[in-house]
Design an enzyme around this catalytic site. Structure first.
Site, PDB file in Angstrom:
ATOM      1  N   GLY A  14       0.859  -1.182   0.000  1.00 35.01           N
ATOM      2  CA  GLY A  14       0.000   0.000   0.000  1.00 35.01           C
ATOM      3  C   GLY A  14       0.890   1.224   0.000  1.00 35.01           C
TER       4      GLY A  14
ATOM      5  N   GLY B  62       2.210   2.498   2.706  1.00 37.23           N
ATOM      6  CA  GLY B  62       3.278   1.803   3.432  1.00 37.23           C
ATOM      7  C   GLY B  62       3.294   0.382   2.900  1.00 37.23           C
TER       8      GLY B  62
ATOM      9  N   ARG C  82       8.653   6.424   1.719  1.00 36.96           N
ATOM     10  CA  ARG C  82       9.698   5.946   2.639  1.00 36.96           C
ATOM     11  C   ARG C  82      10.761   5.174   1.879  1.00 36.96           C
ATOM     12  NH1 ARG C  82       5.589   3.078   6.635  1.00 36.96           N
ATOM     13  NH2 ARG C  82       3.980   4.636   6.320  1.00 36.96           N
TER      14      ARG C  82
ATOM     15  N   PHE D 157       1.172   5.167  -7.245  1.00 35.39           N
ATOM     16  CA  PHE D 157       1.621   4.352  -8.377  1.00 35.39           C
ATOM     17  C   PHE D 157       0.823   4.608  -9.652  1.00 35.39           C
ATOM     18  CE2 PHE D 157       3.798   2.427  -4.961  1.00 35.39           C
ATOM     19  CZ  PHE D 157       4.945   1.916  -5.531  1.00 35.39           C
TER      20      PHE D 157
ATOM     21  N   ASN E 274      -4.474  -3.863  -6.820  1.00 32.22           N
ATOM     22  CA  ASN E 274      -4.849  -3.209  -8.094  1.00 32.22           C
ATOM     23  C   ASN E 274      -3.733  -3.093  -9.118  1.00 32.22           C
ATOM     24  OD1 ASN E 274      -7.650  -2.242  -7.374  1.00 32.22           O
ATOM     25  ND2 ASN E 274      -6.460  -1.375  -5.699  1.00 32.22           N
TER      26      ASN E 274
ATOM     27  N   GLU F 265      -8.592  -5.435   7.469  1.00 35.25           N
ATOM     28  CA  GLU F 265      -8.118  -5.312   8.854  1.00 35.25           C
ATOM     29  C   GLU F 265      -9.284  -5.083   9.810  1.00 35.25           C
ATOM     30  OE1 GLU F 265      -4.045  -2.990   8.661  1.00 35.25           O
ATOM     31  OE2 GLU F 265      -5.239  -2.637   6.876  1.00 35.25           O
TER      32      GLU F 265
HETATM   33  P1  AMP Z   1      -3.358   1.749   0.539  1.00 37.17           P
HETATM   34  O1  AMP Z   1      -2.342   2.387   1.440  1.00 37.17           O
HETATM   35  O2  AMP Z   1      -3.520   0.282   0.787  1.00 37.17           O
HETATM   36  O3  AMP Z   1      -4.659   2.482   0.482  1.00 37.17           O
HETATM   37  O4  AMP Z   1      -2.748   1.847  -0.947  1.00 37.17           O
HETATM   38  C1  AMP Z   1      -2.641   3.088  -1.584  1.00 37.17           C
HETATM   39  C2  AMP Z   1      -1.788   2.961  -2.820  1.00 37.17           C
HETATM   40  O5  AMP Z   1      -2.282   1.937  -3.705  1.00 37.17           O
HETATM   41  C3  AMP Z   1      -1.829   4.226  -3.663  1.00 37.17           C
HETATM   42  O6  AMP Z   1      -0.852   5.127  -3.259  1.00 37.17           O
HETATM   43  C4  AMP Z   1      -1.557   3.720  -5.056  1.00 37.17           C
HETATM   44  O7  AMP Z   1      -0.180   3.855  -5.296  1.00 37.17           O
HETATM   45  C5  AMP Z   1      -1.922   2.249  -5.042  1.00 37.17           C
HETATM   46  N1  AMP Z   1      -3.039   1.993  -5.964  1.00 37.17           N
HETATM   47  C6  AMP Z   1      -4.355   2.109  -5.693  1.00 37.17           C
HETATM   48  N2  AMP Z   1      -5.092   1.810  -6.805  1.00 37.17           N
HETATM   49  C7  AMP Z   1      -4.206   1.521  -7.783  1.00 37.17           C
HETATM   50  C8  AMP Z   1      -4.317   1.142  -9.164  1.00 37.17           C
HETATM   51  N3  AMP Z   1      -5.514   1.009  -9.755  1.00 37.17           N
HETATM   52  N4  AMP Z   1      -3.185   0.927  -9.857  1.00 37.17           N
HETATM   53  C9  AMP Z   1      -1.976   1.056  -9.287  1.00 37.17           C
HETATM   54  N5  AMP Z   1      -1.811   1.412  -7.984  1.00 37.17           N
HETATM   55  C10 AMP Z   1      -2.892   1.644  -7.250  1.00 37.17           C
END
Ligand code: AMP
Length: 398
Positions: free
Chosen positions: A210, A212, A241, A284, A335, A384
């Site tokens: 994610g 992190g 990070r 990303f 994703n 979670e």
């Molecule tokens: P989280 O901390 O689990 O909410 O993850 C957030 C991160 O997931 C974002 O900063 C994105 O870099 C990545 N992300 C979310 N959706 C996509 C997607 N469709 N394609 C690539 N990266 C994604």
């Protein structure tokens, strides 16, 4: 029984109410800008349009009072009164070495969590504020703490001790703790279920990618090793990070740029990772779009990121002496079709074969590996909150 799950940040909080007999989500929401101008609560009941409430929320207690109002609202609520909420489960980041499992939040436990504030100065204080507010507003409702560090407490000593003078461990608790434990535990249990195996007989490498990011080697339901360490800065490259670097860089940059150690630490936490390499974004989606348009540093950031995940998968395959499954979870893991392809490329000699067709999927449980892949590759959305609610329900039902 209905369980309220609370996850408090310094100026925000997320919540969910779940019905535990059926393990269904009844409502969820979040509050932003607590203690700032423009506090706002967004509340979403299953199958209804989200509602937005703007009201001054000067502290966590006021925010939680609004959450309680939303939960019992005649239209958008999910309970006729707060008496229907059997318990509250709180996400707490750091429980040090004290708790290897979720526990009822007694005064003694709360004191122990206060003792961990120096280990997680950004996270534990808001977590504790949320607990204090809920105890005041719901004095007769049992509260349970679910800790990010708890799952990793099974790590053997030889995996958590740093090669620095041993007395820093005994005097100050400097050791590897690991984070995202609730997510790693949830997806590893789901992985065993998807493989049709008992968790006790399953070896799995879980990649929580994610904002992190951390990766964990789990043997028989117990953590053997994990990539985050004393703080969530160690390990994989992340959004902002740096992950693993040569520690000598800190003094070098501090001298060259005339910065304090604390300032360098801040840069390593907030301005590094794929943001630092690409100069584009920590997200990303933005980096992939820039790389597709020919931005070389964005393309480089993706390669560095993928290589580091691959490096850990290889290391953990060795530490576990093979694995039944690799799991991808969290925003990018769930994703990031391109990133999963990059990570799993050229791992065939380790028995890891991604099916490019099956990999074209986002956000739901799926097998991504080819039929002849000795190691399964699984996509498992993390949950979670469900884990916190299940632990809470179990503890208050005992
Ligand atoms: P989280 O901390 O689990 O909410 O993850 C957030 C991160 O997931 C974002 O900063 C994105 O870099 C990545 N992300 C979310 N959706 C996509 C997607 N469709 N394609 C690539 N990266 C994604």
């Amino acid at each position: 029984m209905k369980i309220l799950v609370i996850n408090c940040g310094s100026s925000s909080l997320k919540y969910q109410v779940l019905e535990m007999e059926t393990e269904t989500l009844l409502c969820k929401g979040f509050v932003e800008r607590i203690g700032l101008d423009g506090s706002v609560l967004k509340h979403e009941k299953a199958d209804m349009e989200p509602v937005v409430l703007q009201a001054p929320m000067n502290d966590h207690k006021e925010a939680i009072a609004h959450v309680m109002d939303a939960v019992v609202d005649p239209e958008h609520g999910v309970a006729s009164s707060m008496k229907e909420i059997g318990a509250v489960g709180h996400r707490v980041v750091h429980a040090g070495e004290k708790y290897a499992w979720s526990v009822l939040l007694t005064d003694d436990v709360i004191h122990a969590l206060e003792d961990c504030v120096s280990l997680a100065p950004l996270h534990n204080p808001p977590n504790l504020l949320g607990i204090a507010a809920c105890r005041e507003l719901m004095p007769t409702t049992p509260m349970v703490g679910v800790f990010d560090t708890a799952f990793h407490q099974s790590m053997p000593e030889e995996y958590y001790i740093y090669a620095i003078p041993y007395e820093y461990y005994t005097k100050y608790g400097v050791r590897r703790y690991g984070f995202h434990g609730t997510s790693h535990r949830y997806v590893s249990e789901r992985a065993a279920a998807m493989l049709g195996k008992e968790i006790a007989d399953t070896k799995v490498i879980t990649c929580h990618l994610g904002n992190g990011a951390s990766i964990t080697a789990i043997d028989g339901g117990k953590v053997l090793d994990t990539s985050m360490g004393f703080t969530p800065l160690e390990g994989l490259v992340m959004g902002t990070r740096c992950g693993d670097i040569d520690p000598a860089i800190i003094d070098f940059i501090s001298q060259k740029e005339d910065l304090t150690i604390r300032e360098v630490n801040d840069i390593l936490n907030k301005k590094s990772g794929v943001l630092g390499i690409s100069g584009v974004s920590s997200d990303f989606r933005d980096i992939e779009a820039a790389a597709a348009k020919g931005n070389a540093r964005a393309a480089l950031a993706l390669k560095v990121y993928a290589n580091k995940v691959k490096f850990y998968i290889g290391g953990y395959m060795a530490e576990l002496n093979g694995a039944d499954a690799i799991v991808f979870t969290a925003g990018l893991g769930e994703n990031g079709v391109l990133m999963r392809n990059m990570i799993c490329k050229d791992l065939t000699n380790l028995g890891i074969l991604l099916s490019p067709e099956r990999n074209e999927i986002r956000g739901r449980e799926a097998v991504l590996s080819a039929d002849d892949s000795p190691v399964s590759i699984l996509l498992i959305p993390t949950n979670e909150e469900l884990m916190i609610a299940k632990d809470t329900y179990k503890i208050v039902s005992e």
